[in-house]
Design a protein around this motif. Structure first.
Motif, PDB file in Angstrom:
ATOM      1  N   MET A  52       0.829  -1.212   0.000  1.00  0.00           N
ATOM      2  CA  MET A  52       0.000   0.000   0.000  1.00  0.00           C
ATOM      3  C   MET A  52       0.856   1.250   0.000  1.00  0.00           C
ATOM      4  O   MET A  52       0.559   2.218  -0.706  1.00  0.00           O
ATOM      5  N   ILE A  53       1.931   1.243   0.749  1.00  0.00           N
ATOM      6  CA  ILE A  53       2.822   2.400   0.789  1.00  0.00           C
ATOM      7  C   ILE A  53       3.483   2.607  -0.568  1.00  0.00           C
ATOM      8  O   ILE A  53       3.598   3.741  -1.048  1.00  0.00           O
ATOM      9  N   MET A  54       3.908   1.527  -1.226  1.00  0.00           N
ATOM     10  CA  MET A  54       4.534   1.658  -2.537  1.00  0.00           C
ATOM     11  C   MET A  54       3.552   2.195  -3.575  1.00  0.00           C
ATOM     12  O   MET A  54       3.907   3.013  -4.416  1.00  0.00           O
ATOM     13  N   VAL A  55       2.302   1.774  -3.526  1.00  0.00           N
ATOM     14  CA  VAL A  55       1.292   2.283  -4.460  1.00  0.00           C
ATOM     15  C   VAL A  55       1.074   3.774  -4.248  1.00  0.00           C
ATOM     16  O   VAL A  55       0.989   4.551  -5.212  1.00  0.00           O
ATOM     17  N   ILE A  56       1.006   4.201  -3.001  1.00  0.00           N
ATOM     18  CA  ILE A  56       0.844   5.628  -2.704  1.00  0.00           C
ATOM     19  C   ILE A  56       2.039   6.417  -3.221  1.00  0.00           C
ATOM     20  O   ILE A  56       1.883   7.488  -3.815  1.00  0.00           O
ATOM     21  N   LEU A  57       3.243   5.905  -3.029  1.00  0.00           N
ATOM     22  CA  LEU A  57       4.434   6.601  -3.506  1.00  0.00           C
ATOM     23  C   LEU A  57       4.476   6.689  -5.030  1.00  0.00           C
ATOM     24  O   LEU A  57       4.855   7.724  -5.592  1.00  0.00           O
ATOM     25  N   VAL A  58       4.077   5.628  -5.716  1.00  0.00           N
ATOM     26  CA  VAL A  58       4.066   5.655  -7.177  1.00  0.00           C
ATOM     27  C   VAL A  58       3.042   6.670  -7.680  1.00  0.00           C
ATOM     28  O   VAL A  58       3.324   7.460  -8.582  1.00  0.00           O
TER      29      VAL A  58
END
Length: 111
Positions: A52-58
């Motif tokens: 979830m954190i990686m999706v938000i960062l992308v």
């Protein structure tokens, strides 16, 4: 003897306090989720938190790209595709982030 009024001491204390505050804000949600592990939703969030954190960062990285003007987001798209390919090949998140970041830095110098 330590001079508590010196600017070096105040900077040191400020850095320690900010590091402590950052640590507490990062640890507290995991402590709360662990203590209430009966909830299926909490277990789901704990299991997929990294993704979830990686999706938000992308999404955050792509929000200001102008796809209607030159270079049409080519550097960002190519670097993202390289990150995906490296991650599929090597299954190493750190390696895929580093390689794609260096590739992106190279591309923005060209375009």
């Amino acid at each position: 003897m330590i001079n508590v009024n010196s600017s070096e001491w105040l900077i040191f204390v400020a850095v320690l306090l900010s590091a402590f505050a950052t640590f507490i804000t990062r640890v507290t949600p995991f402590y709360i989720i662990k203590s209430k592990s009966e909830s299926k939703f909490a277990n789901l969030i704990e299991k997929h938190m990294g993704l979830m954190i990686m999706v938000i960062l992308v999404c955050y990285c792509f929000k200001d790209i102008n796809f209607k003007a030159y270079p049409y987001g080519a550097s960002e798209i190519l670097a993202s595709m390289l990150a995906i390919l490296v991650h599929i090949k090597f299954k190493n998140m750190l390696l895929s982030i580093l390689i794609s970041t260096f590739f992106y830095m190279f591309l923005i110098r060209i375009f």
